[in-house]
Design a protein around this motif. Structure first.
Motif, PDB file in Angstrom:
ATOM      1  N   ASP A 138       0.809  -1.337   0.212  1.00  0.00           N
ATOM      2  CA  ASP A 138       0.259   0.045   0.033  1.00  0.00           C
ATOM      3  C   ASP A 138       0.814   1.192  -0.040  1.00  0.00           C
ATOM      4  N   ALA A 139       1.984   1.289   0.724  1.00  0.00           N
ATOM      5  CA  ALA A 139       2.768   2.299   0.776  1.00  0.00           C
ATOM      6  C   ALA A 139       3.633   2.538  -0.411  1.00  0.00           C
ATOM      7  N   THR A 140       4.096   1.420  -1.091  1.00  0.00           N
ATOM      8  CA  THR A 140       4.788   1.795  -2.313  1.00  0.00           C
ATOM      9  C   THR A 140       3.747   2.188  -3.469  1.00  0.00           C
ATOM     10  N   GLY A 141       2.315   1.686  -3.513  1.00  0.00           N
ATOM     11  CA  GLY A 141       1.545   2.261  -4.308  1.00  0.00           C
ATOM     12  C   GLY A 141       1.391   3.793  -4.085  1.00  0.00           C
ATOM     13  N   TYR A 142       1.172   4.208  -3.146  1.00  0.00           N
ATOM     14  CA  TYR A 142       0.777   5.466  -2.751  1.00  0.00           C
ATOM     15  C   TYR A 142       2.080   6.431  -3.117  1.00  0.00           C
ATOM     16  N   VAL A 143       3.405   6.026  -3.042  1.00  0.00           N
ATOM     17  CA  VAL A 143       4.628   6.649  -3.497  1.00  0.00           C
ATOM     18  C   VAL A 143       4.342   6.614  -4.809  1.00  0.00           C
ATOM     19  N   VAL A 144       4.114   5.554  -5.742  1.00  0.00           N
ATOM     20  CA  VAL A 144       4.109   5.697  -7.169  1.00  0.00           C
ATOM     21  C   VAL A 144       3.148   6.545  -7.798  1.00  0.00           C
ATOM     22  N   ARG A 145       1.830   6.498  -7.276  1.00  0.00           N
ATOM     23  CA  ARG A 145       0.841   7.220  -7.609  1.00  0.00           C
ATOM     24  C   ARG A 145       1.065   8.808  -7.145  1.00  0.00           C
ATOM     25  N   PHE A 146       1.948   9.032  -6.459  1.00  0.00           N
ATOM     26  CA  PHE A 146       2.068  10.527  -5.913  1.00  0.00           C
ATOM     27  C   PHE A 146       2.466  11.455  -7.045  1.00  0.00           C
ATOM     28  N   GLU A 147       1.982  12.574  -7.166  1.00  0.00           N
ATOM     29  CA  GLU A 147       2.435  13.627  -8.160  1.00  0.00           C
ATOM     30  C   GLU A 147       3.826  14.514  -7.673  1.00  0.00           C
ATOM     31  N   TRP A 148       4.630  13.847  -8.242  1.00  0.00           N
ATOM     32  CA  TRP A 148       6.072  14.376  -7.830  1.00  0.00           C
ATOM     33  C   TRP A 148       6.582  15.847  -8.273  1.00  0.00           C
ATOM     34  N   LEU A 149       5.933  16.048  -9.652  1.00  0.00           N
ATOM     35  CA  LEU A 149       6.516  17.504 -10.308  1.00  0.00           C
ATOM     36  C   LEU A 149       5.363  18.416 -10.066  1.00  0.00           C
ATOM     37  N   PRO A 150       5.772  19.647  -9.834  1.00  0.00           N
ATOM     38  CA  PRO A 150       5.063  20.765  -9.821  1.00  0.00           C
ATOM     39  C   PRO A 150       4.014  21.047 -10.746  1.00  0.00           C
TER      40      PRO A 150
END
Length: 65
Positions: free
Chosen positions: A52-64
């Protein structure tokens, strides 16, 4: 290498907590089965949380925007 050692210690410590909290004697077959069921459930729960934590990090919007 340090991460692997930390993971091994985590799983050993988890096993010891399960044994001590439920007052299990691993030489008794019925109690050994209770231990394996509890340990596998605990390990599965840990793995699910990591996924779950890995999926959250992968889906997170990293670029502004």
């Amino acid at each position: 290498m340090k991460i692997q050692i930390i993971l091994v210690k985590l799983f050993i410590l988890g096993a010891l907590f399960i044994i001590s909290n439920q007052n299990l004697h691993l030489l008794v077959p019925q109690e050994r089965e209770i231990f394996f069921d509890a340990y596998i459930g605990w390990a599965t729960n840990i793995i699910d949380k990591i996924v779950d934590a890995t999926g959250y990090v992968v889906r997170f919007e990293w670029l502004p925007k």
